[in-house]
Design a protein around this motif. Structure first.
Motif, PDB file in Angstrom:
ATOM      1  N   MET A   1      -0.694  29.085 -17.639  1.00  0.00           N
ATOM      2  CA  MET A   1       0.720  28.832 -16.794  1.00  0.00           C
ATOM      3  C   MET A   1       1.682  28.083 -17.587  1.00  0.00           C
ATOM      4  N   THR A   2       2.988  28.800 -17.923  1.00  0.00           N
ATOM      5  CA  THR A   2       3.817  27.934 -18.449  1.00  0.00           C
ATOM      6  C   THR A   2       4.574  27.078 -17.432  1.00  0.00           C
TER       7      THR A   2
ATOM      8  N   ARG B   1       0.190  30.818   6.139  1.00  0.00           N
ATOM      9  CA  ARG B   1       1.058  31.838   6.207  1.00  0.00           C
ATOM     10  C   ARG B   1       2.143  31.339   4.920  1.00  0.00           C
ATOM     11  N   ASN B   2       2.429  30.273   4.846  1.00  0.00           N
ATOM     12  CA  ASN B   2       3.484  29.810   3.789  1.00  0.00           C
ATOM     13  C   ASN B   2       2.924  30.199   2.503  1.00  0.00           C
ATOM     14  N   VAL B   3       1.740  30.028   2.194  1.00  0.00           N
ATOM     15  CA  VAL B   3       1.128  30.341   1.041  1.00  0.00           C
ATOM     16  C   VAL B   3       0.993  32.043   0.782  1.00  0.00           C
ATOM     17  N   ALA B   4       0.537  32.547   1.924  1.00  0.00           N
ATOM     18  CA  ALA B   4       0.547  33.944   1.859  1.00  0.00           C
ATOM     19  C   ALA B   4       1.725  34.756   1.615  1.00  0.00           C
ATOM     20  N   LEU B   5       2.577  34.241   2.189  1.00  0.00           N
ATOM     21  CA  LEU B   5       4.368  34.924   1.788  1.00  0.00           C
ATOM     22  C   LEU B   5       4.469  34.775   0.410  1.00  0.00           C
ATOM     23  N   GLY B   6       3.761  34.026  -0.270  1.00  0.00           N
ATOM     24  CA  GLY B   6       4.057  34.051  -1.741  1.00  0.00           C
ATOM     25  C   GLY B   6       3.381  35.407  -2.382  1.00  0.00           C
TER      26      GLY B   6
ATOM     27  N   HIS C   1       8.489  36.372  -9.736  1.00  0.00           N
ATOM     28  CA  HIS C   1       7.445  36.133 -10.904  1.00  0.00           C
ATOM     29  C   HIS C   1       7.754  34.845 -11.227  1.00  0.00           C
ATOM     30  N   ILE C   2       8.491  33.923 -10.615  1.00  0.00           N
ATOM     31  CA  ILE C   2       8.669  32.559 -11.003  1.00  0.00           C
ATOM     32  C   ILE C   2       8.160  31.478  -9.972  1.00  0.00           C
ATOM     33  N   GLY C   3       7.335  30.853 -10.041  1.00  0.00           N
ATOM     34  CA  GLY C   3       6.836  30.084  -9.305  1.00  0.00           C
ATOM     35  C   GLY C   3       7.890  28.768  -9.092  1.00  0.00           C
ATOM     36  N   VAL C   4       8.265  28.217  -7.967  1.00  0.00           N
ATOM     37  CA  VAL C   4       8.986  27.116  -7.754  1.00  0.00           C
ATOM     38  C   VAL C   4       8.765  26.256  -6.777  1.00  0.00           C
TER      39      VAL C   4
ATOM     40  N   ARG D   1       0.810  34.719  -8.637  1.00  0.00           N
ATOM     41  CA  ARG D   1       0.311  34.945  -9.758  1.00  0.00           C
ATOM     42  C   ARG D   1       1.547  34.831 -10.847  1.00  0.00           C
ATOM     43  N   SER D   2       2.351  33.955 -10.596  1.00  0.00           N
ATOM     44  CA  SER D   2       3.605  33.750 -11.566  1.00  0.00           C
ATOM     45  C   SER D   2       3.066  33.089 -12.775  1.00  0.00           C
TER      46      SER D   2
END
Ligand SMILES: Nc1ncnc2c1ncn2[C@@H]1O[C@H](COP(=O)(O)OP(=O)(O)OP(=O)(O)O)[C@@H](O)[C@H]1O
Ligand SMILES: [Mg+2]
Length: 276
Positions: A200-201, A101-106, A83-86, A166-167
């Motif tokens: 988004m925070t 693919r990198n993005v979809a893994l998210g 739930h935390i985007g880094v 959706r973080s």
């Protein structure tokens, strides 16, 4: 959204964080500044649970979830972390696979390191991925190997990944450090857009104070592991910046060591005739 209470961290005798208390509300965009070694990355890593604090020293909560407490990570930290985007310099994208693919893994809440690189994505995941790439302005790079992207494009791909995740929280550690000014502005504009449009925070560590001034209403400054300033960015003073960066400020702000030059008068608290 983020609650850090009484956090201490010692690395082999060096206290990298000293009794950190930091509370960030939903929808804030906060700059974390301080000279090299002041503890910015260490604090970010504690917030997302990549590093644990000293034993019996405080707590980190994000969006109601306990990340760590008294030096122990939460049992379900892996789930919470999805739930935390880094956006971390050393914890980013896999170079040899496509941007998409990198993005979809998210989207799947997966990190490529943990779950391997194989696997199929649903049409919805692909749609979400392409829309996210569109939003950060690199839709045309979707099927390229990630390693072929420029630094700024890779940072934007990392932002897209946080989008599909959706973080509600995005932690970005020096997302513009190695970028030219135009790419840096693009990345900061994108972060600002997510903050303003999606609520988004965002917490972003920055070496260049002028970007904090331009983009972040609130700044937190660390010095030797302690928070020495936390407030509206416009309340930062040249004296504070000189105390933060010392001799380094010459390097950061130019030959004349002109902190004043990079901090607009409105930020320095000097009223203009119109405002007075
Ligand atoms: N894994 C580690 N082992 C030992 N010491 C560490 C470790 N990580 C950080 N430190 C130390 O903790 C202090 C804070 O480091 P940190 O990386 O948080 O600084 P920073 O503010 O992010 O600096 P920079 O602007 O250079 O990225 C430094 O003294 C650093 O040497
Ligand atoms: Mg750092």
């Amino acid at each position: 959204m983020i609650h850090v209470t009484g956090l201490n961290k010692t690395f082999s005798g060096v206290q990298a964080l000293k009794h950190i208390d930091l509370h960030i509300k939903p929808g804030e965009m906060v700059a974390l500044i301080g000279s090299s070694g002041s503890g910015k990355s260490t604090l970010m890593r504690h917030i997302c649970g990549l590093t644990v604090s000293d034993r019996n020293s405080g707590e980190v909560k994000v969006n109601g979830y306990t990340i760590q407490k008294n030096g122990a990570l939460s049992g379900n930290i892996r789930d919470i972390r999805t739930h935390i985007g880094v956006i971390f310099q050393q914890f980013n994208l896999v170079g040899r696979i496509s941007v998409a693919r990198n993005v979809a893994l998210g989207a799947l809440g997966r990190t490529p390191f943990l779950h391997g690189l194989a696997g199929h994505f649903s049409p919805e995941d692909v749609e979400l991925t392409l829309r996210a790439l569109e939003r950060v302005g690199i839709r045309d790079k979707a099927w390229q190997r990630t390693s072929t992207l420029s630094g700024g494009q890779q940072q934007r791909a990392a932002i897209a990944r946080a989008l599909v995740q959706r973080s509600e929280v995005l932690l970005a550690d020096e997302p513009i450090a190695s970028l030219d000014p135009e790419s840096a502005r693009n990345v900061m504009d994108t972060l600002q857009e997510l903050n303003r449009t999606d609520g988004m925070t965002v917490v972003v560590t920055l070496h260049q104070v002028d970007y904090a001034v331009r983009y972040c209403p609130r700044t937190v400054a660390l010095k030797k592991g302690e928070i020495v300033f936390d407030g509206p960015t416009r309340d930062l003073t040249p004296a504070m910046l000189n105390s933060l960066y010392g001799a380094e400020s010459r390097e950061l702000f130019g030959e004349k060591s002109s902190v004043r030059a990079i901090v607009p008068s409105s930020v320095r608290g000097e009223r203009t005739a119109a405002a007075a």
